[in-house]
Scaffold this active site. Structure first.
Site: not given
Ligand code: HEA
Ligand code: HEA
Ligand SMILES: [Cu+2]
Ligand code: CUA
Lengths: 314, 528, 296
Positions: B79, B108, B144, B171-172, B255, B257, B259, B270, B304-305, B330, B333, B452
């Site tokens: 997933h 292009d 993942w 590819s990326s 990390h 990634e 962003y 924007s 921080h992870h 952030t 923004k 989780r």
């Molecule tokens: C961009 C990234 C992305 C997106 C879009 C999503 C989308 C969703 N994610 Fe996911 N998720 C992750 C990134 C993302 N996730 C990551 C990184 C993890 C961590 C994995 C890890 O721990 O290693 C995670 C883990 C994760 C968990 C935690 C599992 C666990 O820790 O045990 C769960 C549980 O609820 C979850 C749920 C969902 C759901 C419900 C959506 C929904 O938004 C999805 C929306 C659903 C659809 C769009 C389905 C449409 C399908 C149909 C309608 C069926 C019909 C089918 C056909 C026609 C073919 N995700």
């Molecule tokens: C699009 C993806 C995305 C983005 C944008 C962010 C944004 C941020 N993430 Fe997140 N993060 C993930 C995707 C993302 N993260 C994923 C996928 C994981 C889990 C991976 C895994 O384990 O599978 C994760 C996990 C993760 C962790 C690890 C948690 C753990 O495993 O224990 C932490 C810890 O520091 C963190 C921090 C942050 C912070 C500080 C930001 C900041 O960039 C956010 C900044 C934004 C704001 C704060 C809001 C707007 C700001 C204001 C309105 C200004 C005023 C605010 C203040 C002064 C407070 N993230």
């Molecule tokens: Cu991070």
């Protein structure tokens, strides 16, 4: 969700903590250690700061959406394109807010990392999928697996309703027993893959890394039974390696220790009674197996402070 | 094969499109390639989403009813890999392909053949990845993040997963090189860097991130490969290595990634907010600098992870503080977007609705991110559903909503038809409400102590899981509307004007007719 | 070759279709599947892998020939040339980051994991509980003394022997390619051809020495990929570097053949320059490697 269930959920939030298990709630538990209380306070602090910022930011957004609608004849002010003054303001204020969070956070972190002066040291080893506990210097060590009722009910399509199983998934055969009001140091490692030892009520979560030993500590101030779980994905049965810590009075602990020691001695007298160690990932950590044997743990880690009064009580 | 070079001359007929399958297989046209990327991403979104629904189905109630725990872990891993590498990243590349040349007045992309190459690698890479599900032992199941030693226990799927990741990385990198070169080399005369539309800016910076970190991921998984097959000891303490070393290398990629997954979204938002506020973007320069700062900071916050792995205190402090700093740019923004709406004249077409939802819900995800950054508190949050809630807020109503906003914004430009606004609004409201029902309760679950990556949970967590699963199914099936709306707009609908929106959007893309002709800007436009 | 096109310097050349990308994707697919099957020790594996390499070879040959032909036909204006240059530069940067991951592993092992395993710093208990008696020193094959020898010992290759000779080879090749470049710009074709040839010959000699060194390490020194963290970092770093030397030397060879055929002008010679950049990159990586892998 039935009305009764909703009521139960709400009661969980508002009600007092039960002796066992997590409170069913929306929020982080306050816990039973000084650190867990501090962490909870920190959590609430940053939560409320975020809420306040949200009120301002979302307030401004909602106001704009409501007030500056084209359908209400709003005319755009196209001159509003930049302002160094506000840019500086909204850079500096967040920095100040962050500092106000960082200071208490740093303070708490330093305390968490201070493992000195522990009165009891326990080595915790993660296995797929169980824990092993070693009371260092006490010649006591045992495995701790998920209790049988849960283990039966959790099988795929077991047909058993988990609601009928007490402490479903959160009960073990051998609990980790520790004395109340005592600084306990846990030395955490693993034997195969990475696990993580978490007891929410103590605010202790530390990864168990094969080949390395991590330290953590807690000082439980309330007698009770505190469950936790492995929190690092460790394979198929990651969901099924619970932790249960039983905090008992110092007297009860001394008694437990004595009983346990006697039992161990008996078991050693009759060889082969010792449970066979699970399959080792030998190449990965050859020394771990040796280290789990009591002999290797005598080096410098035993804890005489506690052992002596215990011995005196016997 | 020499004859391939004979057909490459400039065609006199500039709207000549090749027909049939060959058009898509051999194309070098940025619009065709953009379309393929977007269609592929949508497909992958449904595949990854279907896996998420398997997860939500199993978690609907306590007990293990539907899938084996091992299979659950495979779903979880696949997933995430599919959503990140198959859905969100390709969708952004698709938008970049379509829009960057149109926005900067280029004929292009700079390296058109490589452009097609970077697309076509993807279907093959995902074929490899998904084929693992049919092997004995099934697909990868180590999450993942692929932490060793667990991931090293993988069976037949292990090598295939790693090579699939290598291919995605290649590819990326090629896609990113193309974006950089296009923007740096192919801008129309007069289009200075500080006139560049923000979507191009954010993509430019994203591309730098990609080139810097995808090779690091390739290195990390290569080490896994050699540890597994060639007896190396990178992650084996017995030989002097350290499993945690993998985590450092992985998150050095991981990390930035995240962003990569959000900066282009910032760019899209924007573009949209000023259009429907009928007012120029507030603080353009600050937006550019904030984006660059976020990218820069993203390289020094990775651990921080890993607060719970037992880092020395100084390390934890450093990573806590640097992570917190990211909130500042952030925030700039978020404030700029808000101020763009302030004293504007707002209308609420579907792209704007999605952009506004992004603004609110991404910010919520950012706040929880900030909470996670506080190391002592993260000891409680880490590896619980609080983290799951955090990243889905930034990824789903963050990245995915921004992609949908972008599609609704530019779709008429691509197809030449307006789409069904009413249906799109239904799609919006259903998605926005259900996505909160889906992910908001996960905060509560995490705080209350639900780890989780577990297939089964204690009965106290039942209620919120029920709510979350219901939200998940409603959200998932609502996305069928999205497909239907796009499908309909591709075939029929009211004719779109060149400007499409009566809000007088600014940007070169609105100066070409809708649908955009197969070849645009053969003669570079003059930008004043 | 039917290429009689007038070049419009204001037009950016966009090829209108090409079979090579999809062909390349298939090649990579076969290669990846073949590699996986080989590692999983299926009988089919090596054949699929071989087919993958074959396809890859056809790909490079065909695609680059396509590009070379277009270039010789004068279809590329200055802007296209610039795109190629930028593309190559960023590609090399991505390669730098790939090596950075492995150097990172080396530094991490030396600075953190080995000291921790031997009880230094924050992880004193690790040593006491798990690896009593282990003392870290570089080079190390870890507390379990992994490696092919029964007594767990191994030897390393002294820096100031063959590796120093190899350093000299690469540095010289850096000089020869620069002379070749100057010759190209000055229109001295004979000198160009000579020094370019010297460059790729030096490259292949380097590879020969490296192969000899590996053989020696495996047979006489007890130094293998399985010799703990030292063996891992040593062979992975020098191995990936050697692979890049091979690629670079082949590129040089191809460029040389093109020179012999009369390609490249004093003003326009992107492929030559790209190869030279690549070669310098390989050179610099070697220097870092020499210092941190062999020497210190
Ligand atoms: C961009 C990234 C992305 C997106 C879009 C999503 C989308 C969703 N994610 Fe996911 N998720 C992750 C990134 C993302 N996730 C990551 C990184 C993890 C961590 C994995 C890890 O721990 O290693 C995670 C883990 C994760 C968990 C935690 C599992 C666990 O820790 O045990 C769960 C549980 O609820 C979850 C749920 C969902 C759901 C419900 C959506 C929904 O938004 C999805 C929306 C659903 C659809 C769009 C389905 C449409 C399908 C149909 C309608 C069926 C019909 C089918 C056909 C026609 C073919 N995700
Ligand atoms: C699009 C993806 C995305 C983005 C944008 C962010 C944004 C941020 N993430 Fe997140 N993060 C993930 C995707 C993302 N993260 C994923 C996928 C994981 C889990 C991976 C895994 O384990 O599978 C994760 C996990 C993760 C962790 C690890 C948690 C753990 O495993 O224990 C932490 C810890 O520091 C963190 C921090 C942050 C912070 C500080 C930001 C900041 O960039 C956010 C900044 C934004 C704001 C704060 C809001 C707007 C700001 C204001 C309105 C200004 C005023 C605010 C203040 C002064 C407070 N993230
Ligand atoms: Cu991070
Ligand atoms: Cu042990 Cu998860």
């Amino acid at each position: 969700m039935s009305a009764a269930k909703i009521a139960a959920v709400l009661a969980g939030v508002l009600g007092s903590a039960s002796a066992y298990a997590y409170e069913n709630s929306y929020n982080m538990p306050v816990g039973v250690t000084p650190i867990s209380r501090e962490v909870h306070g920190l959590h609430m602090l940053i939560f409320w700061i975020c809420v306040i910022i949200a009120v301002f930011v979302f307030g401004a957004m909602i106001y704009s959406i409501w007030k500056f609608r084209k359908s209400k004849g709003a005319v755009p002010d196209k001159t509003l394109t930049h302002s160094t003054k506000v840019e500086v303001v909204w850079t500096v204020i967040p920095v100040l807010i962050l500092v106000s969070m960082a200071v208490p956070a740093t303070r708490t972190l330093i305390k968490i990392e201070d493992t000195r002066d522990a009165e009891l040291s326990i080595k915790v080893t993660g296995y797929q999928w169980m824990w092993h506990y070693d009371y260092l210097g006490q010649d006591i060590g045992f495995y701790s697996r998920m209790a049988t009722p849960s283990n039966v009910a959790r099988q795929l399509r077991s047909g058993i309703d988990p609601n009928t199983v007490e402490n479903y998934l959160l009960e073990v055969d051998n609990r980790l027993v520790v004395p109340v009001d005592t600084k306990v140091r846990v030395l955490i490692t693993a034997n195969d893959v990475i696990h993580s030892w978490w007891v929410p009520q103590f605010a202790v979560k530390k990864d168990a890394i094969p080949g390395f030993v991590n330290e953590a500590w807690f000082k439980a101030e309330k007698v009770g039974v505190y469950p936790g779980q492995c929190t690092e994905l460790c394979g198929r049965d990651h969901a099924f390696m619970p932790i249960v810590v039983e905090v008992v009075s110092k007297e009860d602990f001394a008694k437990w220790l004595a009983d346990r020691k006697a039992a161990t001695q008996q078991a050693q007298a009759a060889p082969a009674a010792e449970p066979a160690a699970p399959v080792e990932a030998a190449a990965q950590t050859p020394a771990t197996a040796a280290a789990t044997a009591p002999a290797a743990t005598t080096v410098s880690l035993q804890n005489t402070q506690l052992a002596a009064p215990v011995a005196a009580k016997l | 094969m020499a004859n391939t070079s004979t057909h490459v001359a400039h065609d006199a007929d500039h709207d000549h499109k090749p027909h049939g399958l060959k058009r898509w297989l051999f194309t070098t046209n940025h619009k065709d390639i953009g379309t393929m990327y977007l269609v592929f991403a949508l497909l992958m979104f449904f595949v990854g989403g279907a896996m998420a629904l398997v997860i939500r189905l199993e978690l609907f109630s306590p007990g293990v009813q539907f899938v084996d725990p091992g299979f659950y872990n495979q779903m979880l891993t696949m997933h995430a890999l599919i959503m990140i590498f198959g859905a969100v990243m390709p969708a952004f590349v698709g938008l970049a392909n379509w829009m960057i040349p149109l926005q900067i007045g280029a004929p292009d992309m700079a390296l058109p053949r490589m452009n097609n190459f970077s697309f076509w690698i993807l279907p093959f890479a995902f074929t490899l990845l998904m084929a693992t599900l049919f092997l004995p032992g099934g697909g990868p199941a180590g999450g993942w993040t692929m932490y060793p030693p667990l991931s090293l226990q993988g069976g037949d799927s292990f090598a295939l997963m790693i090579f699939a990741i290598h291919l995605m990385g290649a590819s990326s990198i090629m896609g990113a090189i193309n974006v950089i070169v296009t923007i740096m080399n192919m801008r129309a005369p007069g289009m200075t860097l500080l006139k560049l539309p923000l979507f191009c800016w954010t993509w430019l910076i994203t591309a730098y991130l990609l080139i810097a970190v995808m090779p690091v991921l390739a290195g990390a998984v290569t080490m896994l490969l050699t540890d597994h097959f060639l007896l190396t000891s990178f992650f084996n303490p017995a030989g002097g290595g350290d499993p945690v070393m993998f985590q450092h290398i992985f998150w050095f990629f991981g990390h930035p990634e995240v962003y990569i997954l959000i900066l282009p979204a910032f760019g899209i938002v924007s573009e949209i907010i000023p259009t429907f506020s009928r007012k120029p973007l507030f603080g353009y320069d600050a937006m550019v600098y904030a984006t660059a700062s976020i990218a820069f900071l993203s390289f020094v916050v990775w651990a921080h992870h890993m607060f719970t792995v037992g880092m020395p205190l100084a390390g934890q402090l450093f990573f806590m503080l640097s992570t917190m700093l990211i909130a500042v740019p952030t925030g700039v923004k978020v404030f700029n977007w808000t101020t763009t709406m302030w004293r504007g004249s707002l209308s609420f077409e579907p792209p704007m609705l999605f952009a506004i939802a992004f603004l609110f819900l991404f910010t919520i995800g950012g706040f929880s991110g900030l909470m996670l950054a506080i190391a002592p508190a993260d000891f409680q949050y880490h590896d619980t559903y609080f983290v799951v809630a955090h990243f889905h807020y930034v990824l789903v109503p963050g990245a995915v909503f921004a992609i949908m906003a972008g599609v609704y914004y530019w779709l008429p430009k691509w197809t030449g038809h307006m789409y069904d606004m009413k249906l799109a609004k239904w799609h919006f409201w259903l998605s926005t409400i259900s996505v909160n029902v889906l992910f908001f309760p996960q905060h509560f679950l995490g705080l209350a102590g639900m780890p989780r990556r577990i297939v089964d949970y204690n009965t106290q967590f039942t209620d919120w899981n029920v709510v979350s699963s219901i939200g998940g199914f409603v959200f998932g099936f609502s996305q069928l509307l999205f497909v239907w709306i796009i499908w309909k707009s591709a075939r029929s609908g009211a004719k779109a004007t060149a400007e499409v929106w009566d809000a007088q959007p600014s940007g070169l893309e609105w100066t070409v007719p809708s649908p955009a002709p197969y070849h645009t800007f053969d003669k570079a436009p003059e930008v004043r | 070759m039917a290429t009689t096109h007038e070049v419009d310097p204001n037009r950016y050349y966009v090829p209108h279709s090409s079979p090579w990308p999809i062909f390349g994707s298939v090649a990579l697919f076969v290669l990846a599947a073949g590699a996986a099957l080989t590692l999983e020790q299926t009988t089919l594996g090596p054949y699929v892998l071989g087919l993958g390499f074959l396809l890859l070879f056809v790909l490079f040959f065909g695609w680059f020939r396509n590009v070379v032909d277009e270039n010789q036909a004068g279809m590329y204006n200055a802007a296209v040339d610039r795109s190629f240059r930028m593309g190559m530069m960023w590609f090399i940067f991505s390669e730098v980051m790939f090596f950075a991951a492995f150097f990172g592993a080396l530094f991490y092992a030396r600075q953190f994991s080995l000291p921790w395993l031997s009880g230094e710093g924050a992880k004193a208990v690790t040593n006491v509980l798990l690896w009593p008696g282990f003392e870290a020193a570089w080079p190390s094959n870890g507390p379990a003394d992994l490696g092919p020898r029964d007594d767990g010992s191994f030897e390393t290759i002294p820096a100031f022997g063959l590796p120093a000779f190899n350093t000299l080879l690469l540095l010289t090749s850096g000089v020869t390619i620069t002379i070749a470049h100057h010759a190209l710009r000055a229109g001295k074709r004979a000198q160009l051809s000579l020094f370019l040839a010297a460059t790729w010959i030096l490259g292949f000699i380097f590879l020969g020495v490296q192969i000899y060194e590996y053989h020696y390490a495996y047979t006489d020194l007890g130094l293998t990929l399985g010799t703990g963290i030292y063996g891992s970092t040593f062979f992975m770093l020098t191995g990936f570097h050697g692979f890049h030397v091979m690629v670079g030397a082949i590129m040089l060879l191809v460029i040389w053949l093109r020179v012999v055929k009369g390609h490249f002008s004093p003003e326009r010679h992107f492929a030559f320059e790209a190869t030279a950049w690549y070669w310098h990159f390989v050179d610099v990586v070697w220097l870092i490697l020499f210092v941190f892998v062999y020497w210190l």
